[in-house]
Write a protein that holds these residues in place. Structure first.
Motif, PDB file in Angstrom:
ATOM      1  N   HIS A  15       6.956  50.450   7.927  1.00 14.24           N
ATOM      2  CA  HIS A  15       6.932  50.171   6.497  1.00 14.24           C
ATOM      3  C   HIS A  15       6.721  48.680   6.333  1.00 14.24           C
ATOM      4  O   HIS A  15       7.273  47.877   7.085  1.00 14.24           O
ATOM      5  N   SER A  16       5.910  48.312   5.354  1.00 12.09           N
ATOM      6  CA  SER A  16       5.677  46.897   5.049  1.00 12.09           C
ATOM      7  C   SER A  16       5.802  46.699   3.546  1.00 12.09           C
ATOM      8  O   SER A  16       5.162  47.409   2.773  1.00 12.09           O
ATOM      9  N   GLY A  17       6.634  45.747   3.162  1.00 10.86           N
ATOM     10  CA  GLY A  17       6.835  45.494   1.745  1.00 10.86           C
ATOM     11  C   GLY A  17       5.829  44.535   1.139  1.00 10.86           C
ATOM     12  O   GLY A  17       5.391  44.713   0.005  1.00 10.86           O
ATOM     13  N   TYR A  18       5.447  43.496   1.891  1.00  9.74           N
ATOM     14  CA  TYR A  18       4.585  42.454   1.338  1.00  9.74           C
ATOM     15  C   TYR A  18       3.365  42.156   2.201  1.00  9.74           C
ATOM     16  O   TYR A  18       2.641  41.207   1.931  1.00  9.74           O
ATOM     17  N   GLY A  19       3.150  42.934   3.246  1.00  9.34           N
ATOM     18  CA  GLY A  19       1.960  42.768   4.075  1.00  9.34           C
ATOM     19  C   GLY A  19       2.188  42.098   5.418  1.00  9.34           C
ATOM     20  O   GLY A  19       1.361  42.222   6.317  1.00  9.34           O
ATOM     21  N   HIS A  20       3.313  41.395   5.577  1.00  9.17           N
ATOM     22  CA  HIS A  20       3.569  40.702   6.850  1.00  9.17           C
ATOM     23  C   HIS A  20       3.840  41.695   7.972  1.00  9.17           C
ATOM     24  O   HIS A  20       3.302  41.560   9.075  1.00  9.17           O
ATOM     25  N   VAL A  94       8.648  57.455  24.988  1.00 10.89           N
ATOM     26  CA  VAL A  94       8.865  56.021  25.128  1.00 10.89           C
ATOM     27  C   VAL A  94       8.894  55.418  23.724  1.00 10.89           C
ATOM     28  O   VAL A  94       8.049  55.749  22.886  1.00 10.89           O
ATOM     29  N   PHE A  95       9.882  54.535  23.472  1.00  8.62           N
ATOM     30  CA  PHE A  95      10.042  53.939  22.146  1.00  8.62           C
ATOM     31  C   PHE A  95      10.043  52.419  22.219  1.00  8.62           C
ATOM     32  O   PHE A  95      10.438  51.830  23.221  1.00  8.62           O
ATOM     33  N   GLY A  96       9.655  51.807  21.118  1.00  8.89           N
ATOM     34  CA  GLY A  96       9.754  50.368  20.941  1.00  8.89           C
ATOM     35  C   GLY A  96       9.894  50.074  19.460  1.00  8.89           C
ATOM     36  O   GLY A  96       9.861  50.986  18.627  1.00  8.89           O
ATOM     37  N   GLY A  97      10.037  48.787  19.127  1.00  6.38           N
ATOM     38  CA  GLY A  97      10.163  48.432  17.730  1.00  6.38           C
ATOM     39  C   GLY A  97      10.035  46.943  17.498  1.00  6.38           C
ATOM     40  O   GLY A  97      10.213  46.143  18.418  1.00  6.38           O
ATOM     41  N   PHE A  98       9.716  46.575  16.249  1.00  5.46           N
ATOM     42  CA  PHE A  98       9.504  45.177  15.870  1.00  5.46           C
ATOM     43  C   PHE A  98       9.921  44.966  14.423  1.00  5.46           C
ATOM     44  O   PHE A  98       9.998  45.920  13.644  1.00  5.46           O
ATOM     45  N   THR A  99      10.172  43.701  14.077  1.00  9.82           N
ATOM     46  CA  THR A  99      10.585  43.390  12.707  1.00  9.82           C
ATOM     47  C   THR A  99      10.174  41.973  12.325  1.00  9.82           C
ATOM     48  O   THR A  99       9.791  41.164  13.165  1.00  9.82           O
ATOM     49  N   ASN A 100      10.278  41.703  11.046  1.00 11.93           N
ATOM     50  CA  ASN A 100       9.915  40.422  10.457  1.00 11.93           C
ATOM     51  C   ASN A 100      10.878  40.117   9.322  1.00 11.93           C
ATOM     52  O   ASN A 100      11.346  41.020   8.640  1.00 11.93           O
ATOM     53  N   SER A 101      11.198  38.827   9.136  1.00 15.51           N
ATOM     54  CA  SER A 101      11.962  38.411   7.960  1.00 15.51           C
ATOM     55  C   SER A 101      11.561  36.994   7.598  1.00 15.51           C
ATOM     56  O   SER A 101      10.884  36.311   8.366  1.00 15.51           O
ATOM     57  N   ALA A 102      12.006  36.557   6.432  1.00 12.80           N
ATOM     58  CA  ALA A 102      11.639  35.221   5.972  1.00 12.80           C
ATOM     59  C   ALA A 102      12.420  34.122   6.678  1.00 12.80           C
ATOM     60  O   ALA A 102      11.913  33.022   6.871  1.00 12.80           O
ATOM     61  N   GLY A 148      13.016  34.138  20.511  1.00 18.05           N
ATOM     62  CA  GLY A 148      13.967  34.334  21.601  1.00 18.05           C
ATOM     63  C   GLY A 148      14.562  35.728  21.654  1.00 18.05           C
ATOM     64  O   GLY A 148      15.711  35.914  22.041  1.00 18.05           O
ATOM     65  N   SER A 149      13.792  36.724  21.298  1.00 16.83           N
ATOM     66  CA  SER A 149      14.267  38.106  21.319  1.00 16.83           C
ATOM     67  C   SER A 149      14.068  38.726  22.696  1.00 16.83           C
ATOM     68  O   SER A 149      13.184  38.317  23.447  1.00 16.83           O
ATOM     69  N   TYR A 150      14.882  39.708  23.005  1.00 16.29           N
ATOM     70  CA  TYR A 150      14.722  40.464  24.250  1.00 16.29           C
ATOM     71  C   TYR A 150      14.500  41.947  23.980  1.00 16.29           C
ATOM     72  O   TYR A 150      13.885  42.641  24.773  1.00 16.29           O
ATOM     73  N   ILE A 151      14.995  42.466  22.861  1.00 14.59           N
ATOM     74  CA  ILE A 151      14.903  43.894  22.561  1.00 14.59           C
ATOM     75  C   ILE A 151      13.484  44.273  22.140  1.00 14.59           C
ATOM     76  O   ILE A 151      12.967  45.311  22.515  1.00 14.59           O
ATOM     77  N   GLY A 152      12.860  43.445  21.316  1.00 14.93           N
ATOM     78  CA  GLY A 152      11.520  43.704  20.799  1.00 14.93           C
ATOM     79  C   GLY A 152      11.066  42.503  19.999  1.00 14.93           C
ATOM     80  O   GLY A 152      11.837  41.573  19.759  1.00 14.93           O
ATOM     81  N   PRO A 153       9.807  42.491  19.579  1.00 18.44           N
ATOM     82  CA  PRO A 153       9.280  41.340  18.846  1.00 18.44           C
ATOM     83  C   PRO A 153       9.953  41.110  17.496  1.00 18.44           C
ATOM     84  O   PRO A 153      10.196  42.038  16.743  1.00 18.44           O
ATOM     85  N   MET A 154      10.227  39.836  17.236  1.00 15.97           N
ATOM     86  CA  MET A 154      10.706  39.381  15.933  1.00 15.97           C
ATOM     87  C   MET A 154       9.698  38.371  15.415  1.00 15.97           C
ATOM     88  O   MET A 154       9.216  37.540  16.185  1.00 15.97           O
ATOM     89  N   ALA A 155       9.407  38.443  14.140  1.00 15.43           N
ATOM     90  CA  ALA A 155       8.530  37.458  13.514  1.00 15.43           C
ATOM     91  C   ALA A 155       9.259  36.820  12.346  1.00 15.43           C
ATOM     92  O   ALA A 155      10.156  37.420  11.753  1.00 15.43           O
ATOM     93  N   GLN A 156       8.865  35.607  12.026  1.00 21.78           N
ATOM     94  CA  GLN A 156       9.421  34.898  10.868  1.00 21.78           C
ATOM     95  C   GLN A 156       8.264  34.470   9.994  1.00 21.78           C
ATOM     96  O   GLN A 156       7.320  33.831  10.460  1.00 21.78           O
ATOM     97  N   SER A 157       8.306  34.881   8.740  1.00 21.69           N
ATOM     98  CA  SER A 157       7.270  34.534   7.772  1.00 21.69           C
ATOM     99  C   SER A 157       7.942  33.898   6.569  1.00 21.69           C
ATOM    100  O   SER A 157       8.791  34.528   5.934  1.00 21.69           O
ATOM    101  N   ASP A 158       7.572  32.669   6.264  1.00 16.53           N
ATOM    102  CA  ASP A 158       8.166  31.996   5.109  1.00 16.53           C
ATOM    103  C   ASP A 158       8.018  32.863   3.865  1.00 16.53           C
ATOM    104  O   ASP A 158       7.005  33.541   3.677  1.00 16.53           O
ATOM    105  N   ALA A 159       9.043  32.856   3.023  1.00 15.84           N
ATOM    106  CA  ALA A 159       9.077  33.726   1.848  1.00 15.84           C
ATOM    107  C   ALA A 159       7.897  33.499   0.911  1.00 15.84           C
ATOM    108  O   ALA A 159       7.465  34.426   0.219  1.00 15.84           O
TER     109      ALA A 159
END
Length: 194
Positions: A15-20, A94-102, A148-159
Protein backbone atom coordinates in the motif's frame (compact mmCIF):
# COMPACT_ATOMS: atom_id res chain seq x y z
CA UNK A 1 17.18 -33.38 -13.47
CA UNK A 2 17.85 -29.89 -14.81
CA UNK A 3 21.07 -28.19 -13.69
CA UNK A 4 19.77 -24.66 -14.21
CA UNK A 5 18.24 -22.61 -11.42
CA UNK A 6 14.48 -23.02 -11.09
CA UNK A 7 12.31 -20.06 -12.01
CA UNK A 8 10.55 -18.38 -9.11
CA UNK A 9 7.37 -16.38 -8.91
CA UNK A 10 7.64 -13.34 -6.64
CA UNK A 11 4.89 -10.89 -5.72
CA UNK A 12 5.20 -7.47 -4.11
CA UNK A 13 2.00 -6.65 -2.23
CA UNK A 14 1.95 -3.08 -0.95
CA UNK A 15 0.00 0.00 0.00
CA UNK A 16 1.25 3.49 -0.80
CA UNK A 17 -0.36 6.64 0.51
CA UNK A 18 1.61 9.35 -1.29
CA UNK A 19 3.68 7.52 -3.90
CA UNK A 20 6.94 7.00 -1.99
CA UNK A 21 6.17 3.41 -1.01
CA UNK A 22 5.00 2.76 -4.58
CA UNK A 23 8.38 3.90 -5.87
CA UNK A 24 10.11 1.66 -3.35
CA UNK A 25 7.84 -1.25 -4.36
CA UNK A 26 8.88 -0.75 -7.98
CA UNK A 27 12.56 -0.98 -6.99
CA UNK A 28 11.97 -4.16 -4.94
CA UNK A 29 10.00 -5.70 -7.82
CA UNK A 30 12.75 -4.80 -10.28
CA UNK A 31 15.33 -6.56 -8.15
CA UNK A 32 13.14 -9.62 -7.56
CA UNK A 33 11.68 -9.87 -11.05
CA UNK A 34 8.35 -9.67 -9.23
CA UNK A 35 4.87 -8.55 -10.13
CA UNK A 36 3.33 -5.61 -8.28
CA UNK A 37 -0.11 -5.73 -6.69
CA UNK A 38 -1.31 -2.62 -4.90
CA UNK A 39 -3.71 -2.51 -1.98
CA UNK A 40 -6.11 0.30 -2.86
CA UNK A 41 -7.06 3.36 -0.80
CA UNK A 42 -9.93 1.37 0.77
CA UNK A 43 -7.62 -1.45 1.86
CA UNK A 44 -8.78 -3.88 -0.82
CA UNK A 45 -6.79 -6.19 -3.06
CA UNK A 46 -8.02 -7.43 -6.43
CA UNK A 47 -8.94 -11.09 -6.97
CA UNK A 48 -5.98 -11.24 -9.36
CA UNK A 49 -3.73 -10.09 -6.51
CA UNK A 50 -5.03 -12.77 -4.13
CA UNK A 51 -4.53 -15.44 -6.81
CA UNK A 52 -0.97 -14.22 -7.46
CA UNK A 53 -0.17 -14.46 -3.74
CA UNK A 54 -1.46 -18.02 -3.57
CA UNK A 55 0.66 -19.03 -6.58
CA UNK A 56 3.84 -17.16 -5.59
CA UNK A 57 7.05 -18.69 -4.29
CA UNK A 58 7.97 -15.39 -2.60
CA UNK A 59 5.77 -12.67 -1.10
CA UNK A 60 7.20 -9.24 -0.25
CA UNK A 61 5.09 -6.89 1.88
CA UNK A 62 5.34 -3.11 1.69
CA UNK A 63 3.62 -0.26 3.50
CA UNK A 64 4.41 3.20 4.77
CA UNK A 65 4.87 3.58 8.50
CA UNK A 66 2.08 5.74 9.88
CA UNK A 67 1.68 6.38 13.61
CA UNK A 68 4.19 3.66 14.54
CA UNK A 69 2.98 0.85 12.29
CA UNK A 70 1.80 -0.07 8.80
CA UNK A 71 -1.04 1.88 7.23
CA UNK A 72 -4.59 0.79 8.10
CA UNK A 73 -5.06 -0.26 4.49
CA UNK A 74 -2.25 -2.80 4.86
CA UNK A 75 -3.69 -3.97 8.18
CA UNK A 76 -7.06 -4.56 6.50
CA UNK A 77 -5.27 -6.72 3.92
CA UNK A 78 -3.43 -8.57 6.71
CA UNK A 79 -6.73 -9.30 8.48
CA UNK A 80 -8.24 -10.53 5.20
CA UNK A 81 -5.26 -12.88 4.79
CA UNK A 82 -6.84 -15.07 7.48
CA UNK A 83 -8.69 -16.81 4.61
CA UNK A 84 -5.49 -18.24 3.05
CA UNK A 85 -4.18 -18.79 6.60
CA UNK A 86 -7.02 -21.21 7.39
CA UNK A 87 -5.97 -23.49 4.53
CA UNK A 88 -2.19 -22.86 4.93
CA UNK A 89 -1.96 -21.56 1.35
CA UNK A 90 1.17 -19.54 2.12
CA UNK A 91 2.91 -22.19 4.25
CA UNK A 92 6.67 -22.42 3.56
CA UNK A 93 6.69 -19.50 1.13
CA UNK A 94 9.61 -17.06 1.29
CA UNK A 95 8.68 -13.64 2.72
CA UNK A 96 10.21 -10.19 2.93
CA UNK A 97 9.10 -6.64 3.57
CA UNK A 98 9.97 -2.94 3.35
CA UNK A 99 8.73 0.40 4.64
CA UNK A 100 9.13 4.15 4.37
CA UNK A 101 8.42 7.11 6.65
CA UNK A 102 9.12 10.81 6.76
CA UNK A 103 11.33 10.72 9.86
CA UNK A 104 14.74 9.10 10.13
CA UNK A 105 13.46 6.71 12.78
CA UNK A 106 9.73 7.08 12.37
CA UNK A 107 9.24 3.76 14.20
CA UNK A 108 9.85 1.88 10.95
CA UNK A 109 11.23 -1.10 12.86
CA UNK A 110 7.76 -1.74 14.29
CA UNK A 111 6.32 -1.99 10.77
CA UNK A 112 8.97 -4.48 9.68
CA UNK A 113 8.40 -6.53 12.84
CA UNK A 114 4.67 -6.54 12.03
CA UNK A 115 5.51 -8.01 8.60
CA UNK A 116 7.79 -10.66 10.14
CA UNK A 117 5.03 -11.72 12.53
CA UNK A 118 2.45 -11.84 9.72
CA UNK A 119 4.81 -14.02 7.66
CA UNK A 120 5.36 -16.24 10.71
CA UNK A 121 1.63 -16.65 11.23
CA UNK A 122 1.41 -17.92 7.67
CA UNK A 123 4.24 -20.39 8.31
CA UNK A 124 6.59 -18.48 6.03
CA UNK A 125 10.37 -18.09 5.91
CA UNK A 126 11.64 -14.51 6.40
CA UNK A 127 14.60 -13.11 4.44
CA UNK A 128 16.75 -10.51 6.20
CA UNK A 129 18.28 -7.53 4.41
CA UNK A 130 21.84 -8.86 4.30
CA UNK A 131 23.43 -5.44 3.65
CA UNK A 132 25.70 -3.91 6.26
CA UNK A 133 24.73 -0.39 7.35
CA UNK A 134 26.35 2.73 5.95
CA UNK A 135 27.25 4.21 9.32
CA UNK A 136 30.65 5.86 8.91
CA UNK A 137 31.41 9.58 8.97
CA UNK A 138 32.06 9.29 5.24
CA UNK A 139 28.64 7.71 4.58
CA UNK A 140 26.23 9.66 2.40
CA UNK A 141 22.44 9.92 2.07
CA UNK A 142 22.55 7.89 -1.14
CA UNK A 143 24.56 4.96 0.25
CA UNK A 144 22.86 1.56 0.56
CA UNK A 145 21.25 0.78 3.92
CA UNK A 146 21.81 4.24 5.35
CA UNK A 147 18.97 3.51 7.81
CA UNK A 148 20.98 0.66 9.37
CA UNK A 149 18.22 -1.93 9.13
CA UNK A 150 18.76 -5.68 9.28
CA UNK A 151 15.20 -7.06 8.95
CA UNK A 152 14.38 -5.40 5.61
CA UNK A 153 14.75 -2.13 3.71
CA UNK A 154 13.77 1.13 5.36
CA UNK A 155 13.50 4.38 3.45
CA UNK A 156 13.17 7.95 4.67
CA UNK A 157 11.36 10.52 2.56
CA UNK A 158 11.00 14.09 3.77
CA UNK A 159 7.35 14.94 4.39
CA UNK A 160 7.45 17.72 1.80
CA UNK A 161 9.44 15.77 -0.82
CA UNK A 162 7.96 14.23 -3.96
CA UNK A 163 8.49 10.52 -4.65
CA UNK A 164 10.97 11.51 -7.38
CA UNK A 165 13.18 13.05 -4.67
CA UNK A 166 13.69 9.80 -2.75
CA UNK A 167 17.21 8.74 -1.84
CA UNK A 168 18.91 6.76 -4.59
CA UNK A 169 20.53 4.71 -1.83
CA UNK A 170 17.15 3.77 -0.36
CA UNK A 171 15.96 2.64 -3.79
CA UNK A 172 19.21 0.74 -4.44
CA UNK A 173 18.77 -0.98 -1.07
CA UNK A 174 15.22 -1.96 -2.07
CA UNK A 175 16.42 -3.31 -5.44
CA UNK A 176 19.21 -5.35 -3.84
CA UNK A 177 16.76 -6.73 -1.29
CA UNK A 178 14.32 -7.81 -3.97
CA UNK A 179 17.14 -9.72 -5.67
CA UNK A 180 18.07 -11.33 -2.34
CA UNK A 181 14.51 -12.50 -1.62
CA UNK A 182 14.17 -13.97 -5.12
CA UNK A 183 17.58 -15.61 -4.79
CA UNK A 184 16.65 -17.27 -1.50
CA UNK A 185 13.35 -18.47 -2.99
CA UNK A 186 15.25 -19.86 -5.97
CA UNK A 187 17.65 -21.80 -3.73
CA UNK A 188 14.80 -23.23 -1.66
CA UNK A 189 12.59 -24.23 -4.57
CA UNK A 190 12.95 -27.89 -5.54
CA UNK A 191 14.54 -28.44 -8.94
CA UNK A 192 12.02 -29.43 -11.58
CA UNK A 193 12.29 -32.95 -12.96
CA UNK A 194 13.03 -33.40 -16.67
Amino acid sequence: MSTSSPAVSAVVIYHSGYGHTHRMAQAVAEGAGATLHAIDADGNLSEEGWAALDAADAIIFGAPTYMGGPSWQFKKFADASSKPWFSAKWQDKVFGGFTNSASLNGDKLNTLQYFVLLAGQHGGLWVSLGIKPSNLKSSLRDDPNRMGSYIGPMAQSDADAAPEEMSVGDLDTARLYGARVAGVARRLKPMEQL
